[in-house]
Scaffold this active site. Structure first.
Site, mmCIF file in Angstrom:
data_model
loop_
_atom_site.group_PDB
_atom_site.id
_atom_site.type_symbol
_atom_site.label_atom_id
_atom_site.label_comp_id
_atom_site.label_asym_id
_atom_site.label_seq_id
_atom_site.Cartn_x
_atom_site.Cartn_y
_atom_site.Cartn_z
ATOM 1 N N ARG A 270 0.819 -1.083 0.466
ATOM 2 C CA ARG A 270 0.173 0.010 0.120
ATOM 3 C C ARG A 270 0.589 1.150 0.183
ATOM 4 O O ARG A 270 2.162 1.331 0.588
ATOM 5 C CB ARG A 270 -0.832 -0.281 1.258
ATOM 6 C CG ARG A 270 -1.326 1.077 1.784
ATOM 7 C CD ARG A 270 -3.033 1.101 0.586
ATOM 8 N NE ARG A 270 -3.652 2.289 0.675
ATOM 9 C CZ ARG A 270 -4.883 3.151 0.224
ATOM 10 N NH1 ARG A 270 -4.655 2.365 -0.797
ATOM 11 N NH2 ARG A 270 -5.893 4.240 0.791
ATOM 12 N N GLU A 365 -13.429 -22.550 25.912
ATOM 13 C CA GLU A 365 -12.918 -23.380 26.426
ATOM 14 C C GLU A 365 -12.296 -22.729 27.576
ATOM 15 O O GLU A 365 -11.255 -23.069 28.495
ATOM 16 C CB GLU A 365 -11.358 -23.633 25.893
ATOM 17 C CG GLU A 365 -10.667 -25.257 25.315
ATOM 18 C CD GLU A 365 -11.226 -26.244 24.747
ATOM 19 O OE1 GLU A 365 -12.946 -25.991 23.696
ATOM 20 O OE2 GLU A 365 -10.963 -27.375 24.933
#
Lengths: 382, 259
Positions: A270, A365
């Site tokens: 970019r 979890e």
């Protein structure tokens, strides 16, 4: 993507990581965007991983596994997550689902089920949570009552990964008194009469990994599918989760690495104000911080894994790794969106997907608050 | 049914491939190398025939020392053993010389079928199986999209522009396959471990009875005399749409003979 520089314990581990990268490049990366957009479960990808031997890596060769230490298995998970985190989480959940029978099953039970589980023919699910018992898992209310040569199970398990697609379900059920000592573990087949997965949840991310509640209405589970003795279910659940938490930690590092990869590539291409944006110090410092955090997170989960491999206690370290790696993934994926600017916020680039995927890792979890609870207790009530 | 599969190590198809500036041969050192992609289909086909008919699958490869990596991959897919022809004197051999050397190696083996990919991604000549068939005096069945073996007869479907031809020959025969034929398997982790213990024979020129003055760059019938890099991409032509954009685009495509 450039290979992550890893120190691996054996040449066979290096070969395994190379096989994993090959599978990621050729089988996972080309499919992930379309499957995530469609919310479709890639069952075939799991068969491919199973045939390649990646679904039982952490279990002994005598049981049909790959005989790999956690240090190696987790780095395979990380590479899978770098390509497709929903698949990597699926592999982690499957590995967790094999744990109760591999660790606590009788030789007969192991002989009967483990080869197909570890070989990837059978896909696993793990049912602990319920709608009213998440972090307080020992409060679960799904009831199993002995009836002749079977248990009759009634209740609803929630947030079941692979719900509706799994071939077997580890059911944590209450067979006795209130609290952790009244819980048992049943290994139910998917075609158990009365076991009915509900429609999948509509999720913010990880849409190719199905999550569903599983309704149990007089589900008749043969008594020879009880793992260990009645009342030992909570012990099984908690010891399985220690390994599972390391799995999620590795998946989180994989997502963070993927976000860093995309951010670095973009920053080197970019151009603004006549130069690539990577040459602006403000941006390169951001990338440097992201890379440092990823490396630190990787080192932390590997440190906990090496404790496990050496047979040392590692519960608090697993919680620290889960906490730090998933928080890192959240920060790094958020920064990656920032690096890509407006392009980071649109679906044409994967940065926004990484961010959505990282978020759940702070939750499942064991939430990161529960991890802090575990770590705090290990300090103040050793 | 004993089958030999010819595999070639080539520069990564997706990498920038170069010639060595000093002797104008392929630069193998500066790039990643992989198994020629179509050769994976050849290995897969051999393994499928073996599963059906029994026998042994032997990998044969002529490559520098580094070629072992590619041979191991074929073994990890499931082949039984391998022969690696490796000798510095082979450097710069062209297709004609390579066919001479490979024919010599094949002469040391007993086989019913030789299977190879139809072409390699580096040289793109698609000439090796016909050259070998000629040298060995054995029938060649090229461009197979399907292979069936029945006793001493091998039959293929040869892919054509409009469909396929059925071609049949007696064994031993040489078959080249195209990508349509199957879906190659991945090596498994266990396969990778097992491959390290499989027999791998390394042959020098002398071992294979190859005359040194018939291979290598110095005596190669075809040599690269000169090469230059592809010119950099030219800037595109910008057409401003003033109501006639479509016409201008069509005219451009016509001028390039694209429509």
């Amino acid at each position: 993507m450039p290979a992550v520089l890893r120190s691996l314990p054996t040449p066979e581990a290096a070969d395994l990581l190379e096989l994993t990268r090959d599978l990621v490049d050729r089988e996972l990366a080309p499919r992930v965007a379309a499957f995530e957009a469609a919310g479709e479960f890639p069952r075939e990808v799991f068969r491919t991983l199973g045939k390649a031997g990646l679904l039982g890596l952490a279990y002994p060769e005598e049981q049909g596994g790959g005989g790999q230490p956690y240090e190696v298995y987790l780095q395979v998970l990380e590479e899978l997550a770098r390509g497709w985190s929903a698949v990597a989480v699926g592999v982690s959940v499957h590995t967790l689902s094999c744990f109760p029978v591999a660790q606590f099953g009788t030789p007969q039970q192991q002989e009967r089920w483990l080869p197909d589980m570890l070989g990837g023919e059978l896909l696993g699910a793990y049912c602990l949570s319920e709608s009213h018992s998440g972090s307080d898992a020992a409060a679960l209310s799904t009831r199993a009552v002995r009836d002749g040569d079977a248990y009759l199970v009634n209740g609803t398990k929630a947030w079941v990964t692979h719900g509706g697609h799994a071939d077997f379900y580890n059911l944590m059920v209450r067979t006795g008194q209130a609290g952790p000592k009244g819980i048992s573990c049943l290994l139910a087949a998917a075609d158990t009469p009365g076991l009915q997965p509900l429609p999948p949840e509509k999720k913010m991310g990880m849409r190719s990994s199905p999550t569903a509640s599983v309704l149990l209405e007089d589900a008749r589970v043969p008594a020879d599918r009880l793992l260990a003795a009645e009342g030992e279910g909570f012990t099984i659940a908690m010891s399985a989760l220690d390994g599972g938490r390391l799995g999620i930690a590795a998946c989180a590092v994989g997502v963070a690495q993927a976000a860093l990869d995309v951010a670095v590539d973009y920053a080197r291409e970019r151009r603004q104000f006549g130069q690539v944006i990577a040459d602006f110090q403000g941006l390169s410092f951001l990338l440097a911080d992201m890379a440092t955090q990823v490396e630190a997170a990787r080192a932390l989960y590997l440190s906990a894994a090496r404790r496990r491999d050496a047979g040392q206690p590692y519960g608090p370290q697993a919680s620290m790794a889960k906490l730090f790696c998933t928080d890192t993934a959240m920060r790094v994926t958020t920064d990656a969106v920032q690096v890509l600017g407006g392009y980071g916020y649109v679906e044409d680039f994967p940065a926004e997907r990484f961010l959505r995927e990282a978020k759940i890792m702070q939750i499942f979890e064991g939430t990161n608050q529960v991890q802090r609870l575990v770590i705090g207790r290990s300090l103040t009530r050793p | 049914m004993n089958i030999v599969v010819l595999v070639k190590q080539v520069p990564d198809t997706w990498a920038e491939r170069k010639l060595d500036a000093t002797d104008k041969t392929l630069d193998r050192a500066s790039v990643d190398v992989v198994m020629n992609e179509i050769d994976e289909y050849a290995v897969e086909e051999a393994l499928r025939i073996q599963a059906d008919q029994g026998g042994e699958v032997t990998i044969v490869s002529m490559a520098p020392d580094r070629g072992v990596e590619t041979i191991r991959k074929a073994l990890s897919m499931g082949a039984d053993k391998a022969v690696h022809l490796s000798d510095p004197a082979l450097h710069g051999s062209d297709a004609v010389q390579t066919s001479y050397a490979l024919a010599k190696v094949l002469g040391t083996l007993e086989y019913d079928l030789v299977i190879a990919g139809s072409e390699a991604t580096d040289s793109r000549m698609a000439i090796m199986t016909p050259l070998l068939a000629e040298r060995l005096g054995q029938p060649q069945l090229s461009g197979a999209r399907k292979v069936t073996v029945d006793g001493g007869t091998v039959r293929i479907e040869r892919q054509t522009d409009n469909g396929y031809d059925v071609v049949e020959a007696s064994t031993p025969a040489i078959v080249s396959v195209v990508e349509k034929i199957n879906e190659p398997r991945y090596p498994s982790f266990k396969g990778i471990m097992a491959a390290k213990k499989k027999p791998l024979t390394t042959l020098t020129l002398a071992d294979a009875g190859i005359e040194a003055d018939r291979v290598g760059l110095a005596s190669a019938p075809s040599q690269v005399v000169e090469f230059s890099n592809k010119p950099p991409r030219q800037a595109g032509q910008i057409v401003k749409d003033e109501g006639d954009g479509g016409v201008k685009v069509a005219e451009y495509l016509a001028s390039q003979k694209l429509v």
